[in-house]
Scaffold this active site. Structure first.
Site, PDB file in Angstrom:
ATOM      1  NE  ARG A 119       2.742   0.864   4.800  1.00  0.00           N
ATOM      2  CZ  ARG A 119       2.905   1.501   5.939  1.00  0.00           C
ATOM      3  NH1 ARG A 119       2.245   2.605   6.175  1.00  0.00           N
ATOM      4  NH2 ARG A 119       3.726   1.035   6.858  1.00  0.00           N
ATOM      5  CB  THR A 120      -1.719  -1.815  -0.665  1.00  0.00           C
ATOM      6  OG1 THR A 120      -0.444  -1.199  -0.769  1.00  0.00           O
ATOM      7  CG2 THR A 120      -2.544  -1.429  -1.863  1.00  0.00           C
ATOM      8  NE  ARG A 142       1.478  -5.406  -3.651  1.00  0.00           N
ATOM      9  CZ  ARG A 142       1.877  -4.201  -3.251  1.00  0.00           C
ATOM     10  NH1 ARG A 142       1.040  -3.191  -3.312  1.00  0.00           N
ATOM     11  NH2 ARG A 142       3.076  -4.027  -2.802  1.00  0.00           N
ATOM     12  CG  HIS A 198       1.132   0.765  -6.146  1.00  0.00           C
ATOM     13  ND1 HIS A 198      -0.203   0.487  -5.971  1.00  0.00           N
ATOM     14  CD2 HIS A 198       1.672   0.768  -4.901  1.00  0.00           C
ATOM     15  CE1 HIS A 198      -0.450   0.336  -4.674  1.00  0.00           C
ATOM     16  NE2 HIS A 198       0.678   0.496  -4.011  1.00  0.00           N
TER      17      HIS A 198
END
Ligand SMILES: [Zn+2]
Lengths: 142, 304
Positions: free
Chosen positions: B51-52, B101, B129
């Site tokens: 998703r990110t 990440r 985040h």
């Protein structure tokens, strides 16, 4: 009362809270020194009732900032020719590098090999530090 | 701004600039189609987060830029034992921007110490985040027209939820914010957040255990997942989980202009029947996330 000679040159770490003298002794690794060192515990103190004292008969380049973390109340006297030439009042250092190990198992410092552990002072009274990488709080337990 | 590691790295002014640019992009996206035409971005994802990663990659591609990267550590040089600074120096010599990440907390901070190119933290363990926080803030502005002077309800796992922690920190920079913290006693907000942020800045907050008792007071409701693994036993989880599931019945006493946010992915904490309620904005939130990342990339590359 037990009498310990005053020293003509060296460092006197005075006004250590009773019980912490041995901790400081250990942290400074004084058991490995090749010069005269005296650890005095439970000496009478006007200011604190009782105190611990460490006398080191040499001018060393010991990292004395560590003491400020263990006990911010101590005074350090630098002695030359039997006189106190310098009094150092310690307070916990703002930054501590390479002394505390981060206890957070998820911290990057637990896996990377060459990272220097750095901590920033969070609370002077509670002697708490925060890991500069993961923000994990480290409380210096007495 | 050189790197974005922590949501607190950004001042209110920098936040406002980002949100203004995000709005401009949303209004006239065509104008920005070639803003990053000659730029290359790398997505270093040491743990998967589709998703990110998609949100960042879509943002860069929509700006005319290009993307290289990996999406899990096993396909990267890290699996061969390369140190993080070495990877960053190498990748940094190819690209203009690194999005990272990492499962280890503080890894992006460590990487930024040796990096010549800007680094964006796309999540480090349970720690930070920041682009999720930017997404949340932009969503509140877009839906409510402002951030200031509102009552923000945060519901669910407030102990381990990193998005909740950085959202509280960032919101506390704004005037007139009240917090209502809704969670089981096991998952209350950590003491240090209370001490360092709420009490220190004298920000009003209350802690309650059920949504119903406070629903009518909330302007923005931020829902999070209550994960089974956070509880000591199944019985506690089963007993508590329904208390923190949002459904139409619980919304009866809610304000007409409430905004319901959720960082997604959702499991069961918001009943699907709520999705059609105009107050549910969590899917719009995902879209705002891409736009705020576009604005961030432009700012960090100086591509304007
Ligand atoms: Zn750490």
């Amino acid at each position: 009362m037990l009498y310990i000679d005053s020293i003509s040159k060296g460092i006197v770490i005075d006004h250590i809270s009773p019980g912490l003298g041995f901790r400081i002794f250990q942290y400074l690794k004084l058991e490995k020194s090749d010069y005269t060192v005296a650890l005095i515990i439970n000496a009478p103190s006007k200011r604190k009732g009782k105190k611990d004292v460490i006398k080191i008969e040499k001018h060393t380049d010991l990292d004395l900032r560590i003491i400020g973390i263990i006990d911010p109340d101590v005074t350090i006297n630098i002695i030359r020719n039997e006189k106190i030439v310098e009094k150092i009042q310690l307070s916990p250092p703002q930054k501590v590098e390479g002394v505390i190990q981060c206890k957070n198992p998820r911290c990057v410092t637990s896996t990377e090999d060459n990272v220097t552990q750095t901590f920033s002072l969070l609370d002077k009274k509670e002697l708490s530090y925060k890991c500069d990488y993961c923000d994990h709080i480290y409380n210096w337990e007495m | 701004m050189k790197h974005l590691i922590d949501s607190m790295d950004l001042s209110i002014e920098e936040l406002e600039e980002l949100f203004t640019l995000s709005k401009e992009i949303m209004k006239d996206e065509d104008k920005y189609r070639f803003s990053c035409e000659k730029k290359l971005m790398s997505t270093l994802f040491y743990e998967p987060s589709t998703r990110t990663r998609f949100s960042f990659e879509a943002a860069m591609l929509r700006l005319g830029g290009k993307v290289i990267g990996f999406s899990e550590a096993s396909t990267s040089s890290a699996s061969k034992g390369e140190s993080l600074p070495d990877t960053i120096r190498t990748v940094g010599s190819y690209v203009d921007l690194i999005v990272m990440r990492h499962p280890k907390e503080g890894a992006p901070r460590y990487a930024s110490l040796t990096s010549d190119v800007p680094i964006i933290n796309a999540g480090d363990g349970g720690h930070q985040h920041p682009t999720q926080t930017l997404t949340d803030l932009l969503t509140i502005i877009e839906i409510k027209g402002k951030i200031e002077n509102q009552t923000i309800g945060l519901c669910g796992d407030l102990k381990f939820g990193r998005t909740v922690h950085s959202l509280i920190k960032s919101l506390s920079k704004y005037e007139g914010i009240n917090f209502i913290l809704i969670s089981p006693p096991e998952l209350k907000i950590p003491e240090y957040i209370k001490k360092e942020i709420l009490l220190k800045e004298s920000i009003p907050f209350i802690e309650v255990e059920t949504l119903e008792e406070v629903m009518g007071d909330i302007d923005v409701l931020y829902m999070t997942r209550v994960q089974k693994e956070r509880f000591f036993n199944e019985a506690d989880y089963v007993r508590l989980k329904d208390t923190y599931i949002l459904d139409n019945k619980k919304l009866i006493s809610a304000k007409k202009d409430l905004a319901i946010l959720h960082p997604l992915p959702r499991v069961n904490e918001i009943s699907p029947e709520v999705d059609s309620d105009p107050r549910a904005v969590y899917f719009k939130q995902a879209k705002y996330g891409m736009y705020v990342r576009m604005a961030l990339i432009i700012k960090m590359l100086g591509a304007i």
